[in-house]
Design a protein around this motif. Sequence first.
Motif, short mmCIF file in Angstrom:
data_model
loop_
_atom_site.label_atom_id
_atom_site.label_comp_id
_atom_site.label_asym_id
_atom_site.label_seq_id
_atom_site.Cartn_x
_atom_site.Cartn_y
_atom_site.Cartn_z
N ARG A 43 43.85 44.17 43.35
CA ARG A 43 45.21 43.70 43.59
C ARG A 43 45.97 43.32 42.31
O ARG A 43 47.06 43.80 42.07
CB ARG A 43 45.19 42.51 44.55
CG ARG A 43 46.55 41.95 44.84
CD ARG A 43 46.49 40.63 45.62
NE ARG A 43 45.27 40.42 46.35
CZ ARG A 43 45.15 40.54 47.67
NH1 ARG A 43 46.19 40.83 48.40
NH2 ARG A 43 44.00 40.31 48.25
N ASP A 44 45.40 42.47 41.49
CA ASP A 44 46.09 42.02 40.27
C ASP A 44 46.38 43.18 39.33
O ASP A 44 47.47 43.28 38.77
CB ASP A 44 45.29 40.94 39.54
CG ASP A 44 45.26 39.63 40.30
OD1 ASP A 44 46.16 39.40 41.15
OD2 ASP A 44 44.34 38.83 40.05
N ARG A 48 50.09 44.59 38.23
CA ARG A 48 50.48 44.72 36.82
C ARG A 48 50.91 46.15 36.52
O ARG A 48 51.86 46.37 35.78
CB ARG A 48 49.32 44.32 35.91
CG ARG A 48 49.11 42.84 35.85
CD ARG A 48 48.08 42.46 34.79
NE ARG A 48 47.58 41.14 35.07
CZ ARG A 48 46.35 40.85 35.47
NH1 ARG A 48 45.45 41.79 35.59
NH2 ARG A 48 46.00 39.61 35.73
#
Length: 75
Positions: A43-44, A48
Motif C-alpha cells: 500500500r505505502d 508513493r
Amino acid sequence: MKVVVDLFRCEGYAQCAFFAPEAFRLHGEEALLYDPNPDDAQRDQVLRAAAACPVQAILVDGLEARHTPAEASPS
C-alpha cells in the motif's frame, strides 16, 4: 486495493517502477506492466508511486474505505 493506470496518459517516466517495483515495471523502454490488484502490504509503496507520477496516470482505489470508520456518520 485496486490500481488503474491510464496507459494513454502514461509517458514511461518509470517513477512508479522505482517506488513500487513489485507492482509496476517497464517492459522494454516504454511499455508499462502493472499489477491491478497489488497486495495490501504494498500500500505505502503504491501510494508513493501514484504520487510520484509526473502525469498523474495512476489511480489507486479501495484505500479510503480502510481509513474511514464504518460507524461514522455526518453530524
